[in-house]
Structure formats: structure tokens, C-alpha cells
Design an enzyme around this catalytic site. Structure first.
Site, PDB file in Angstrom:
ATOM      1  N   ASP A   1      -4.461   2.330  10.098  1.00 21.94           N
ATOM      2  CA  ASP A   1      -3.078   2.371  10.593  1.00 21.94           C
ATOM      3  C   ASP A   1      -2.811   1.336  11.677  1.00 21.94           C
ATOM      4  O   ASP A   1      -2.801   1.645  12.875  1.00 21.94           O
ATOM      5  CB  ASP A   1      -2.768   3.778  11.113  1.00 21.94           C
ATOM      6  CG  ASP A   1      -2.803   4.803   9.987  1.00 21.94           C
ATOM      7  OD1 ASP A   1      -2.770   4.383   8.802  1.00 21.94           O
ATOM      8  OD2 ASP A   1      -2.866   6.005  10.281  1.00 21.94           O
TER       9      ASP A   1
ATOM     10  N   ASP B   1      -8.238   8.849   1.867  1.00 22.82           N
ATOM     11  CA  ASP B   1      -7.771   8.643   3.233  1.00 22.82           C
ATOM     12  C   ASP B   1      -8.262   9.801   4.102  1.00 22.82           C
ATOM     13  O   ASP B   1      -8.791  10.792   3.588  1.00 22.82           O
ATOM     14  CB  ASP B   1      -6.236   8.598   3.194  1.00 22.82           C
ATOM     15  CG  ASP B   1      -5.633   8.281   4.547  1.00 22.82           C
ATOM     16  OD1 ASP B   1      -6.325   7.658   5.364  1.00 22.82           O
ATOM     17  OD2 ASP B   1      -4.475   8.668   4.778  1.00 22.82           O
TER      18      ASP B   1
ATOM     19  N   GLU C   1     -12.564  10.422   7.771  1.00 20.32           N
ATOM     20  CA  GLU C   1     -13.491  10.160   8.908  1.00 20.32           C
ATOM     21  C   GLU C   1     -14.426  11.340   9.163  1.00 20.32           C
ATOM     22  O   GLU C   1     -15.537  11.072   9.597  1.00 20.32           O
ATOM     23  CB  GLU C   1     -12.679   9.817  10.163  1.00 20.32           C
ATOM     24  CG  GLU C   1     -12.011   8.454  10.090  1.00 20.32           C
ATOM     25  CD  GLU C   1     -10.857   8.380   9.105  1.00 20.32           C
ATOM     26  OE1 GLU C   1     -10.233   9.419   8.871  1.00 20.32           O
ATOM     27  OE2 GLU C   1     -10.610   7.302   8.541  1.00 20.32           O
TER      28      GLU C   1
HETATM   29  C1  GLC Z   1      -2.807   7.957   7.142  1.00 19.86           C
HETATM   30  C2  GLC Z   1      -3.159   6.700   6.368  1.00 19.86           C
HETATM   31  C3  GLC Z   1      -1.909   6.050   5.844  1.00 19.86           C
HETATM   32  C4  GLC Z   1      -1.150   7.059   4.995  1.00 19.86           C
HETATM   33  C5  GLC Z   1      -0.850   8.312   5.779  1.00 19.86           C
HETATM   34  C6  GLC Z   1      -0.206   9.397   4.919  1.00 19.86           C
HETATM   35  O1  GLC Z   1      -2.122   7.657   8.293  1.00 19.86           O
HETATM   36  O2  GLC Z   1      -3.933   5.822   7.119  1.00 19.86           O
HETATM   37  O3  GLC Z   1      -2.224   4.898   5.125  1.00 19.86           O
HETATM   38  O4  GLC Z   1       0.032   6.496   4.531  1.00 19.86           O
HETATM   39  O5  GLC Z   1      -2.029   8.841   6.325  1.00 19.86           O
HETATM   40  O6  GLC Z   1      -0.994   9.726   3.852  1.00 19.86           O
END
Ligand code: GLC
Length: 801
Positions: free
Chosen positions: A485, A407, A410
């Protein structure tokens, strides 16, 4: 301040006359008087690469997107010099290159029809701020042309009239139309006069696409650096464009383990251990199938990657083992930011080995993410990727984690306006040092790649499973993905549907959304409708931010739980069908989800449809996207379709109302289809599959269906130990013939097929199995609608009266 420089005044620059032409096997070089060279490579009869330099020299050719496994070779290549242009002819395409200004026209070699044509064509502007060029291309937008593709854009499927940017961006709570978001897939498909082609602009700098937005009859694309370097992929079938693009940028390197196609439950975060166990147990108690449970960032010690919070998870190995005994695979999140902490071993290693990204002047790239101040590995350095891959050993081999979720890659940086690294950060770029301007769009991809290699190594002989948020073209080789998200509202259900279809037609089929919505709280009705859509997405996971209450299938009311269970059960029944579609994707690059336009481009009514799609190649799905609905209007593509719920046959090629109360949704099966089904299991592997149900949908005519099977994990299928069955159905007025052809060495666990007939228009009188008559009583006939037969048949002949 510099007010007006020579550069400023130069503006757009253009190629001049061709003064030299050279051919080197499959590559042609057209050089102009002002030092522009067009390098045209014929990769296949239908795939041409156009690459331009403005300096008389090409830099080293390097791409993260193009796979070394891409097919090459053409049947025909001929170059004819005409008075005003060069003509390059393959068996599929004719490409004219103007001697005057290098502009290109492309025609179908079969009927000479124009497919694509430069408007101004290649031109550029010198970038006095950064050096190098802003490279530009403009094409004529043809009459009635539609545009598709571009990855995860949360916009109408048909991109005509809009402009987009490619710059992977952390986009918490994005909306319809937010641009850019998490992925950069600079590939689009144009469709006009019944013919489709694709353009893949393989340039990792920030790029833009304008589909007849600025000027009604012009489509253009440009990037803030790098080369004008694009692949032209001709169909004329849109599906072939997608197949060839996927061939070029890669198919997944192996099948996912079958469990990864099961249902996944996630939340930010399930902790401590008791909570994780409680959730898992509840799935089993309520008999809602589930294969995977997730650990979001709170499992770590202060969000330090590769550590455990021992207070919440005193013995992760034991917990993971106990979950595994109950059929749950545990998946853990790993982000790129490494906490700035002198006592933290990963930080120390990264520092010692010089693995972290640095700014132009040599300082480390420091940025805030969940752990606070972090340094970030330069995943574009192969040595760093190796190191990173190795870090997974303990998580996988020792603790038993089965999948990793990447995650924030980017890369996302908090509390800075541009949400990411500054432009001047330096990257290795696999030995082609560059700034972040060039590496940004592939950073997340290279992280996922390194993670994938670690998992591949340590899960061996099983298959790896990785999920990523950021992606560039080609990322599908390594990992699955989700759409980031999103928000628990009805608009986002529409977005999720469009995004999954768009990703599939952009070569990335292993995709799903956060079911129910990540931020905010869904009502039970929205959650239910979202599950109904989600079970038809290759990656099927509920996830939520966790700060607004629970989002498990039982968090609403009993009706919701029951409906959700029913649909997740359907997902598990359809696993062999989905697995077969995955095989087609892996083997041939066929997208698992097919938007109607991709399914039937000759029917102009499909060109602006967004909601309906084909799951695999035989099942038509249309989610309900509004509250309080008892059905909806939808477009049924041409052909005859069985309503899945009541077997009513409808004739397509029209829009119609379809009933769908909250416990239902519009699902249709193509006539003639043979749909394989498993028994319901609580998780993949709970049961040994002894029999497969084949739902047979009668058709007067012919239709072919497939069934792939193997050991559901491991690599034996690569050695031919798979079983691939093709069923050919031939229906006549009083006869139904099913021919079976089998390939592969795998001996399936099932020995029989249970055939369920749908819509058989006659009463069965006689059955011949491989030309031998079988007494009806012997094959356990059941009021003419089902029978059990041995899997080994070659021809089943059913005669009626
Ligand atoms: C980001 C991710 C989400 C995750 C969060 C905490 O917002 O996109 O899926 O739960 O981080 O790790």
C-alpha cells in the site's frame, strides 16, 4: 519481579577453543570445549553454509527457503590444519577457522585477497523470556564496503550506515525509511575492492541487520531465536552472487503465461459486474492494451473467501467468460482470514478438520480483518495447504478465474497494536511445531505456496498466476509480488523504483508497485511518470484504494491518456524482450532488473546510484521522479548507448542531462543490441505473430543478444518445445555481420524478421544471406534502414561502401 537472574548476568556468550574436528563428505564439524559446533557445508566452490549450535547437538534441519533443486557439487575441497587455524580450500574460496574461538576469515582462492572476516563472529545470548538463544554474528565492515539487497526496504539502494529489521508487516501508507514492511528477505550483498559476496541468513525469527550503523567498521546480524545459520555466497561478480542466491532459494517453477507480463488494471473495488465490464470496454474502445482485470474484496459475500456477492455478480461464470472473449483475464483476491460464521462452509470445514491456528493454551487464534472476526488456516501444515489448494477448484475450473491475488498474508490483523498474531500462536511448521515467533515471516509465503499449488492443478495445462504481498526468501518460486500500500506522491515513485530493483537483486524479479499510488490521488503528471516506470517492471499493474476517485488511464485528461497508451504500447512491443529476460531469470537466475552497481560494479560511480537501471540486459531506463521536469541528469554507465528516441549515441561513464518532456522518459539502448519487438496488440494473443521486428543498434565490435519464444502458455517448453535464438553481432567500419544460432524444437508462428537498422555508418551495397548474394530489391529494402528476411538465416552479411 525478577531483578537480576543468573541469565541476565550472562550477557553475550562466545565459542571457546576447538577441541575436535570431523569431516563427513562435504560437511565439516568444528567442536569447541564449551559445546559449540560449527557445521560448515561446502555446497559449491563459491557457496558455503555456516551453521552453529551451542548445545553440542543440532536440531532437525529444515528450511522453507532452500529449494530442493539447488545445485550442489564442487570441484575441489581440501582441509589443511595449520598451527592456529583450519584452512578449508575450494577452487573459489579459502576459509580459515580459528582454533582459538571459531572465528572465520574468507579469502578469494585465486588472489588470496580478503573478502569477509568475522569481527567477534558468532556469539549468543540466552533468552530467558522465550528459551533458546538470541543468535548473533558480527563481521568487519571493510574499507569502502557497500551493502545491497534485503528485499523491499524503502531506502537508498546502498544500505551502508543503516539498520534494518525483518518482520513482515502490513504497512499501509508506508514512507521512505519505514521498517520493516511487507517482506522479509534476510539476504544482503557486500561489495568492496571490486569483489562482491552475499550472506543469506536463513532464520525466520525476527532478525536484524546492521550495516556499519552502530559501529562504523562492523556489520552485524542477529535473530531473536533459532540458529545462526547463514550461507556465504561468493561472486566476485555481484550478478553471480544474485544468481547463486536465486539458485539456492529457487527460481520460479515455471514461466508465467505471457499475458501475465501484459498490463493489469485493478482497483479496490470494481463492482458490480457492469462496472467491471465498463472498464474493460473502455480499454478496448480507447485502444489501450490490457490483459487483466481484478476483483478486489467486494466481489465476495461479506468478504467470505471463495464466495460471490450474487447481487453484484449474479453470474460470475458468464461475466468471466464474456471478459475472456474480449481478451481479459479475471483475477480474484483471496485473503487468509476465514470469517467466523457457523453457517459458512469453509469455516465449518476448517473447524471440523482442525485447520485453524490456535493459541498456546488451545484457544483459536481469532482476529479481525475485512470480514470481521476471523480464524486463520495454519498454512505451515501440509494438510492445510492441500485443503486450501483444493478450494480453488470452483473459482478456476468452474468460473474461469485466471489468477489469484493473495493479500493480508503477513498475516495482517486489524485493531491490535502489533498488527499481527500474538507470539504464542502455534504452528505445525511442516512437522516441527513452533510458535508464531518462528512462523510469522513464512506464513504468507506458505499461503502463497498453497494457492500456487491449487492454481497449478486447476489451470493445467495452462500456467498458474499468483500474486502475494507478504514474502520470505524463496517465495519467488511460487508467485509474483507487489510492493503493497504505497501512496500517490513523488517520493513513492522513487520508492517504487528502488524497491523493484532491490527485489530483483534479492532473487525476486517478478515484482511491481501499485502504479499511480494506492492511497491518495495522483495528478495526471505523476500518474504518467509512474506508468513510464511501471512498464519496465516485470509485474505491471495500476491499483488504487478507490476512495479518492478513479485511476484508469482515461481518468485524467486526454494528453495523459495518449501518453499512457503510448507507453503501454511500448510494453507490448517489448514483450518478446521481457519474455526472454524472464527466461534468463527462470533458467539461470539472472535478475530481470539490474541496478547500475549490479551491471557494472567495477565503476565506483555506480555504487551509490539509485534511479537508473537496466531492464533485461540491453535497455537503460531512468524514470523522471519530479514534477514539471523537461528532463533530468542521470548517470550513463560505461559503454556507448543509443538514445531510444532519437538514436543519438552517447558515451557513458558520466552523468549528463537528458531531455524528457512529459511524453518521453530517458531510455537508452546498448550499442550492438538486437531488440526484438512484437506488433502492438490490445492483449496477448490478439494477433498471431507473423513477423518480429529486430531493432539492430550498430556497434563497431561484438555484442550478443537473445530471443526466447514458445507457445506463451502451457508446459511444452519444458519438453524442449521452445525456440531460443542467439544473435551475434559483429560490426566493422563498412560491414555488419549477424550470426544466428537456434536451439529448441518449437516452431514459432513468425516466419520473418523485419530488421531495423539504427546508426549504420555506411550505405548498404551488398547483402549476403548464408553466403549467397541477395539482390537488394528482393528483401524489400527501405531507404537502407530496414529489410525483411526469413527467420531461418544463419549468417547475414551486410557490406557497405
Ligand atoms: C490491502 C491491499 C490492497 C487491497 C486492499 C483491499 O490494503 O494491500 O491492495 O486493495 O487490502 O483488499
Amino acid at each position: 519481579m525478577i531483578v537480576s537472574t543468573e541469565l541476565d548476568q550472562k550477557g553475550n556468550l562466545f565459542p571457546s577453543k576447538i577441541v575436535a574436528f570431523k569431516k563427513d563428505i562435504d560437511t565439516l564439524y568444528f567442536s569447541t570445549k564449551n559445546d559449540v559446533i560449527l557445521q560448515l557445508t561446502v555446497l559449491r566452490d563459491s557457496v558455503l553454509r555456516f551453521r552453529y549450535t551451542t548445545t553440542g547437538n543440532f536440531k532437525k534441519d529444515f528450511s522453507y527457503a532452500i529449494t530442493k533443486y539447488a545445485s550442489k557439487g564442487y570441484n575441489h575441497l581440501e582441509i589443511v590444519e595449520e598451527k592456529n587455524y583450519y584452512k578449508v580450500i575450494t577452487s573459489k574460496l579459502i576459509c580459515n577457522i580459528s582454533k582459538e574461538n571459531l572465528s572465520v576469515q574468507l579469502f578469494d582462492a585465486k588472489d588470496n585477497k580478503l573478502i569477509n572476516q568475522d569481527e567477534i563472529g558468532f556469539h549468543w545470548e540466552e533468552s530467558y523470556e522465550y528459551g533458546g538463544n538470541i543468535v548473533k554474528m558480527s563481521k568487519v565492515s571493510q574499507d569502502g564496503e557497500s551493502y545491497y539487497g534485503l528485499g523491499d526496504k524503502p531506502e537508498h539502494l546502498n544500505l551502508k550506515g543503516k539498520r534494518f529489521q525483518n518482520w513482515v508487516t502490513d504497512s499501509y501508507s508506508f514512507k521512505k525509511g519505514t521498517d520493516p514492511i511487507y517482506k522479509a528477505i534476510p539476504f544482503y550483498i557486500g561489495l568492496h575492492h571490486g569483489k562482491a559476496y552475499g550472506i543469506f541468513f536463513d532464520n525466520t525469527f525476527m532478525s536484524f541487520f546492521d550495516f556499519a550503523h552502530e559501529r562504523r567498521n562492523v556489520t552485524s546480524f542477529w535473530a531473536q531465536g533459532g540458529e545462526m545459520n547463514y550461507y556465504f555466497i561468493y561472486g566476485p561478480k555481484m550478478e553471480d552472487v544474485v544468481i547463486n542466491y536465486t539458485d539456492l532459494t529457487g527460481k520460479p517453477h515455471q514461466l508465467p503465461p505471457l499475458w501475465a507480463l501484459g498490463f493489469h488494471q485493478c482497483k479496490w473495488s470494481y463492482y458490480p459486474e457492469n462496472k467491471v465490464k465498463e472498464i474493460a470496454k473502455k480499454f478496448r474502445d480507447l485502444k489501450i492494451p490490457c490483459d487483466a482485470i481484478y476483483l478486489d474484496i467486494d466481489y465476495m459475500e461479506g468478504f467470505r473467501c471463495f464466495t460471490w456477492n450474487k447481487e453484484y455478480f449474479p453470474n460470475p461464470k458468464r461475466m468471466v467468460k464474456e471478459l475472456a472473449e474480449d481478451g481479459f483475464k479475471t483475477i480474484a483476491i483471496i485473503d487468509p482470514g476465514i470469517k467466523f460464521d457457523k453457517d459458512y462452509s469453509i469455516f465449518q470445514e476448517g473447524l471440523k478438520n482442525d485447520y485453524f491456528c490456535k493459541r498456546a493454551d488451545g484457544e483459536y487464534m481469532k482476529g479481525k480483518v475485512w470480514p470481521g472476526e476471523c480464524y486463520f488456516p495454519d498454512f505451515t501444515n501440509p494438510e492445510v495447504r492441500d485443503w486450501w489448494s483444493g478450494l480453488f477448484q470452483e473459482l478456476i475450473e468452474e468460473i474461469g478465474i485466471k489468477g489469484v491475488w493473495n493479500d493480508m498474508n503477513e498475516p495482517a490483523v486489524m485493531e491490535v497494536p502489533n498488527k499481527t498474531f500474538p507470539d504464542d500462536v502455534r504452528h505445525d511448521y511442516d512437522g516441527n511445531p513452533c510458535s508464531h515467533r518462528k512462523a510469522h515471516n513464512i506464513y504468507g509465503m506458505q499461503m502463497a505456496r498453497a494457492t500456487y499449488h491449487g492454481l497449478k492443478k486447476f489451470t493445467y495445462p495452462k500456467r498458474p498466476f499468483v500474486i502475494t504481498r507478504a514474502a520470505y526468501s524463496g517465495t519467488q518460486r511460487y508467485t509474483s509480488t507487489w510492493t503493497g500500500d504505497n501512496v500517490a506522491n513523488w517520493e513513492h515513485l522513487w520508492i517504487a523504483n528502488v524497491q523493484a530493483q532491490r527485489m530483483a537483486m534479492s532473487g525476486f524479479s517478478f515484482v511491481g508497485s501499485d502504479i499511480g499510488g494506492f492511497t491518495e490521488q495522483p495528478q495526471g503528471e505523476l500518474f504518467t511518470r509512474w506508468i513510464q516506470l511501471g512498464i519496465f517492471h516485470p509485474f505491471c499493474r495500476v491499483h488504487s484504494s478507490g476512495d479518492h476517485g478513479d485511476q484508469e488511464p482515461w481518468a485524467f485528461d486526454e494528453d495523459v491518456t495518449n501518453i499512457v497508451r503510448k507507453f503501454i504500447e511500448l510494453r507490448y512491443q517489448l514483450l518478446p524482450y521481457l519474455y526472454t529476460a524472464f527466461w534468463d531469470y527462470l533458467d539461470q537466475g539472472i535478475p530481470i532488473l539490474k541496478s547500475l552497481v549490479l551491471y557494472d560494479q567495477d565503476d565506483v560511480h555506480t555504487h551509490y546510484r539509485t534511479d537508473e537501471f537496466i531492464f533485461g540486459d540491453k535497455i537503460l531506463v531512468c524514470p523522471i521522479l519530479e514534477p514539471n521536469a523537461h528532463g533530468r541528469r542521470m548517470y550513463i554507465p560505461r559503454g556507448n548507448w543509443f538514445n531510444y528516441w532519437n538514436n543519438e549515441v552517447v558515451k557513458g561513464g558520466k552523468e549528463m542531462w537528458v531531455d524528457a518532456d512529459i511524453d518521453s522518459m530517458p531510455i537508452f539502448v546498448k550499442e550492438g543490441a538486437i531488440i526484438p519487438k512484437y506488433p502492438i496488440q490490445q492483449y496477448v494473443g490478439e494477433k498471431t505473430i507473423e513477423e518480429i521486428v529486430l531493432d539492430i543498434y550498430y556497434k563497431e565490435g561484438k555484442e550478443q543478444s537473445k530471443l526466447f519464444d514458445d507457445a506463451h502458455d502451457g508446459y511444452d517448453y519444458k519438453k524442449g518445445r521452445y525456440s531460443f535464438r542467439t544473435f551475434k553481432l559483429i560490426g566493422k567500419k563498412k560491414e555488419l555481420i549477424i550470426q544466428q544460432h537456434k536451439e529448441g524444437k518449437y516452431i514459432t508462428t513468425y516466419n520473418t524478421f523485419k530488421l531495423n537498422f539504427h546508426g549504420l555508418p555506411f550505405k548498404i551495397e551488398k547483402i549476403l544471406l548464408d553466403n549467397e548474394e541477395i539482390p537488394l530489391s528482393e528483401i524489400k529494402m527501405n531507404d537502407d534502414s530496414s529489410m525483411i528476411i526469413d527467420k531461418k538465416f544463419s549468417v547475414l552479411h551486410i557490406l557497405g561502401k
